[in-house]
Design a protein around this motif. Sequence first.
Motif, mmCIF file in Angstrom:
data_model
loop_
_atom_site.group_PDB
_atom_site.id
_atom_site.type_symbol
_atom_site.label_atom_id
_atom_site.label_comp_id
_atom_site.label_asym_id
_atom_site.label_seq_id
_atom_site.Cartn_x
_atom_site.Cartn_y
_atom_site.Cartn_z
ATOM 1 N N LEU A 157 0.807 -1.229 0.000
ATOM 2 C CA LEU A 157 0.000 0.000 0.000
ATOM 3 C C LEU A 157 0.834 1.270 0.000
ATOM 4 N N ILE A 158 1.969 1.257 0.723
ATOM 5 C CA ILE A 158 2.632 2.569 0.915
ATOM 6 C C ILE A 158 4.073 2.661 0.386
ATOM 7 N N CYS A 159 4.567 1.603 -0.254
ATOM 8 C CA CYS A 159 5.899 1.736 -0.864
ATOM 9 C C CYS A 159 5.824 2.668 -2.074
ATOM 10 N N TYR A 186 11.518 -4.208 23.548
ATOM 11 C CA TYR A 186 11.259 -3.098 24.474
ATOM 12 C C TYR A 186 10.772 -1.921 23.630
ATOM 13 N N GLU A 187 9.585 -1.401 23.945
ATOM 14 C CA GLU A 187 8.993 -0.307 23.172
ATOM 15 C C GLU A 187 8.613 0.826 24.119
ATOM 16 N N LYS A 188 8.916 2.063 23.733
ATOM 17 C CA LYS A 188 8.658 3.191 24.655
ATOM 18 C C LYS A 188 7.167 3.511 24.806
ATOM 19 N N PHE A 230 -5.875 7.247 6.578
ATOM 20 C CA PHE A 230 -6.508 7.241 5.248
ATOM 21 C C PHE A 230 -5.564 6.691 4.175
ATOM 22 N N ARG A 231 -4.254 6.577 4.503
ATOM 23 C CA ARG A 231 -3.314 5.946 3.555
ATOM 24 C C ARG A 231 -2.985 4.526 3.973
ATOM 25 N N LEU A 232 -2.976 4.283 5.289
ATOM 26 C CA LEU A 232 -2.605 2.960 5.798
ATOM 27 C C LEU A 232 -3.454 2.693 7.039
ATOM 28 N N GLU A 276 11.603 2.794 27.776
ATOM 29 C CA GLU A 276 12.274 3.739 26.878
ATOM 30 C C GLU A 276 13.784 3.696 27.076
ATOM 31 N N LEU A 277 14.488 3.418 25.975
ATOM 32 C CA LEU A 277 15.954 3.459 25.997
ATOM 33 C C LEU A 277 16.392 4.885 26.338
ATOM 34 N N GLY A 278 17.370 5.002 27.239
ATOM 35 C CA GLY A 278 17.853 6.334 27.621
ATOM 36 C C GLY A 278 17.121 6.883 28.820
ATOM 37 N N GLY A 288 17.199 0.694 10.066
ATOM 38 C CA GLY A 288 16.094 1.651 9.910
ATOM 39 C C GLY A 288 16.586 3.083 10.016
ATOM 40 N N ASP A 289 15.667 4.002 10.308
ATOM 41 C CA ASP A 289 15.969 5.439 10.267
ATOM 42 C C ASP A 289 17.085 5.840 11.235
ATOM 43 N N VAL A 290 17.177 5.173 12.399
ATOM 44 C CA VAL A 290 18.194 5.572 13.391
ATOM 45 C C VAL A 290 19.608 5.300 12.882
ATOM 46 N N THR A 293 12.494 4.825 4.190
ATOM 47 C CA THR A 293 11.204 4.281 3.737
ATOM 48 C C THR A 293 10.979 2.967 4.482
ATOM 49 N N VAL A 294 9.714 2.537 4.472
ATOM 50 C CA VAL A 294 9.341 1.331 5.212
ATOM 51 C C VAL A 294 10.086 0.113 4.664
ATOM 52 N N SER A 295 10.136 -0.014 3.340
ATOM 53 C CA SER A 295 10.756 -1.231 2.792
ATOM 54 C C SER A 295 12.268 -1.255 3.042
HETATM 55 C C1 LIG Z 1 4.523 11.251 8.216
HETATM 56 C C2 LIG Z 1 5.365 10.185 7.564
HETATM 57 C C3 LIG Z 1 4.913 9.540 6.432
HETATM 58 C C4 LIG Z 1 5.681 8.538 5.822
HETATM 59 N N1 LIG Z 1 5.186 7.911 4.710
HETATM 60 C C5 LIG Z 1 5.876 6.883 4.168
HETATM 61 C C6 LIG Z 1 5.354 6.146 3.056
HETATM 62 O O1 LIG Z 1 4.281 6.440 2.548
HETATM 63 N N2 LIG Z 1 6.088 5.105 2.567
HETATM 64 C C7 LIG Z 1 7.281 4.745 3.112
HETATM 65 O O2 LIG Z 1 7.894 3.762 2.638
HETATM 66 N N3 LIG Z 1 7.817 5.436 4.156
HETATM 67 C C8 LIG Z 1 7.138 6.490 4.696
HETATM 68 N N4 LIG Z 1 7.661 7.182 5.761
HETATM 69 C C9 LIG Z 1 8.979 6.773 6.312
HETATM 70 C C10 LIG Z 1 8.862 5.486 7.160
HETATM 71 O O3 LIG Z 1 7.707 5.539 7.980
HETATM 72 C C11 LIG Z 1 10.111 5.289 8.011
HETATM 73 O O4 LIG Z 1 11.248 5.323 7.162
HETATM 74 C C12 LIG Z 1 10.075 3.959 8.758
HETATM 75 O O5 LIG Z 1 8.934 3.867 9.581
HETATM 76 C C13 LIG Z 1 11.333 3.806 9.621
HETATM 77 O O6 LIG Z 1 11.221 2.645 10.363
HETATM 78 P P1 LIG Z 1 12.028 2.446 11.730
HETATM 79 O O7 LIG Z 1 11.638 1.092 12.222
HETATM 80 O O8 LIG Z 1 13.447 2.751 11.501
HETATM 81 O O9 LIG Z 1 11.506 3.594 12.718
HETATM 82 P P2 LIG Z 1 10.074 4.016 13.291
HETATM 83 O O10 LIG Z 1 8.965 3.585 12.398
HETATM 84 O O11 LIG Z 1 10.192 5.447 13.629
HETATM 85 O O12 LIG Z 1 9.958 3.165 14.641
HETATM 86 C C14 LIG Z 1 10.766 3.466 15.755
HETATM 87 C C15 LIG Z 1 10.204 2.725 16.959
HETATM 88 O O13 LIG Z 1 11.054 2.918 18.087
HETATM 89 C C16 LIG Z 1 10.288 3.374 19.206
HETATM 90 N N5 LIG Z 1 11.195 4.185 20.029
HETATM 91 C C17 LIG Z 1 11.652 5.428 19.767
HETATM 92 N N6 LIG Z 1 12.491 5.816 20.722
HETATM 93 C C18 LIG Z 1 12.582 4.797 21.609
HETATM 94 C C19 LIG Z 1 13.301 4.596 22.808
HETATM 95 N N7 LIG Z 1 14.114 5.544 23.298
HETATM 96 N N8 LIG Z 1 13.152 3.415 23.485
HETATM 97 C C20 LIG Z 1 12.333 2.433 22.999
HETATM 98 N N9 LIG Z 1 11.611 2.583 21.853
HETATM 99 C C21 LIG Z 1 11.741 3.746 21.169
HETATM 100 C C22 LIG Z 1 9.153 4.150 18.565
HETATM 101 O O14 LIG Z 1 8.065 4.334 19.457
HETATM 102 C C23 LIG Z 1 8.833 3.236 17.380
HETATM 103 O O15 LIG Z 1 8.048 2.145 17.772
HETATM 104 C C24 LIG Z 1 6.937 8.190 6.374
HETATM 105 C C25 LIG Z 1 7.407 8.882 7.519
HETATM 106 C C26 LIG Z 1 6.646 9.865 8.112
HETATM 107 C C27 LIG Z 1 7.164 10.605 9.327
#
Ligand SMILES: Cc1cc2nc3c(=O)[nH]c(=O)nc-3n(C[C@H](O)[C@H](O)[C@H](O)COP(=O)(O)OP(=O)(O)OC[C@H]3O[C@@H](n4cnc5c(N)ncnc54)[C@H](O)[C@@H]3O)c2cc1C
Length: 414
Positions: free
Chosen positions: A61-63, A138-140, A155-157, A181-183, A383-385, A391-393
């Motif tokens: 749906l969202i890639c 562990y989830e915050k 509405f998108r997902l 929460e880490l930290g 992932g993002d960190v 992106t999700v994929s």
């Molecule tokens: C508004 C928006 C729309 C987007 N739309 C799309 C899209 O349409 N398609 C697409 O492919 N990508 C999209 N993205 C990007 C995509 O959502 C991210 O790249 C992806 O979710 C990153 O995954 P992640 O697992 O690295 O991090 P996240 O999804 O951010 O997950 C991080 C997790 O860690 C938890 N966490 C944070 N800090 C701590 C802590 N200190 N201790 C414990 N847990 C913690 C959070 O609560 C969360 O559960 C979008 C991003 C945003 C902001």
Amino acid sequence: MKNIILDKANICINCKNTPCKFGCPLGNDIPKFIHYVKEKNYEKAFFILSKTTILPAICGLICPQSLQCEKMCEKILGDNHVNIGKLEAFIGKYAIEHNYKIYSPKKTHHHVLVIGSGPASLTCAAFLRRNGIKVTIYEKHDYLGGLLIHGIPDFRLSKKLVNKVINNIINLGIEISYNKELGKDFNIEDVVNQYDAIFIGIGSNISNNLNIIGEELKNVYSANELLEENMNLDVANKKVIVYGGGNTAIDIARTLKKLGVNVTIIYRKDKKHLSAFKDEYEDCVNDKIKFIFKTNVLNIIGKDKVEKLEVVKTKLEKVDGKEILQNIDNSNYFINCDYFIKAIGSHIDTNIIKKLNLNLSENNKIDIDGNGQTSNEKVFSGGDVAGIKSTVSWAARSGRNAALAIINYLENKE
Ligand SMILES: Cc1cc2nc3c(=O)[nH]c(=O)nc-3n(C[C@H](O)[C@H](O)[C@H](O)COP(=O)(O)OP(=O)(O)OC[C@H]3O[C@@H](n4cnc5c(N)ncnc54)[C@H](O)[C@@H]3O)c2cc1C
């Protein structure tokens, strides 16, 4: 519905060199799963997808398929290319409705801690568990899913769908500890000796600041926090300005527009530089959201709360072969607004990052090697960190690959 799906699947000509598969960040075996869709063997199609992904219902749906798998297909078939996203989403949803399992886990004596529960962590946890490793998350927050729940709007997902996908992952036998929460509630050194390995996937969802006058005024918000904290603003009959040109700006603007709000997006550059996906811009236009392109916000003005913005027109100029954005002299003017929402990118929590004792990359993300391993051999990340392509994929791919690397690390330590 199924006939439409079959019609779409039948467009696939099963290219020998599988360009679509190479366009998919997860490397899904697209021709093979489509082959089974054509045969109406949806369980086998799901089984093929499950080898590389646990999120077909979501990624379908969202890639941004038009930049990935479908872009490759388009090169072969032109405009009448296969709608791969729709087929993947169909199989993912069908599998949930028919309770197909992601496969049952084996057992080992290893135990891995996964921190965070976005797509990177969920995928890492699922691939570890499927290989028999005990996993604790562990989830915050008091819910799982990360940006799949508190970023991408319903509405998108659909959250209902995301929660079903998450339940299937938890049902592999994953232990969850919420509100951890880490930290804040624990640090890496507190847990590193309790587990055989750790995966950090805490995302990068702290909004960037503009560092301009007036940022502290009331009714000035940051988009990432607004979405994550699900704040209800009193925006009826108010004028809202969103500043930014990425997914987050578009999603917050569309969320507000659906509440009947007068929303305008201001973006520094022109339409072709928007970092949001192309179809998202088109959705905005369909939703009648106004855009002001080539404009910078200089100051936020108001007594107690924001009343207006001082903005300036911009131009892109080539300097030494590089495009540099410049404000145009004497082109300043004012725009009235009741709310101003910043959506100009995000970063990781610097307070947490300082306590990790891990090497960081140049852009202050967790530094990982090609296997997702950090400077501490027991700690992996993705992932993002870890600065993966946002992106999700791509996040899911990094989680899966880290899981495979963790398995390898644990086996080599035996
Ligand atoms: C508004 C928006 C729309 C987007 N739309 C799309 C899209 O349409 N398609 C697409 O492919 N990508 C999209 N993205 C990007 C995509 O959502 C991210 O790249 C992806 O979710 C990153 O995954 P992640 O697992 O690295 O991090 P996240 O999804 O951010 O997950 C991080 C997790 O860690 C938890 N966490 C944070 N800090 C701590 C802590 N200190 N201790 C414990 N847990 C913690 C959070 O609560 C969360 O559960 C979008 C991003 C945003 C902001």
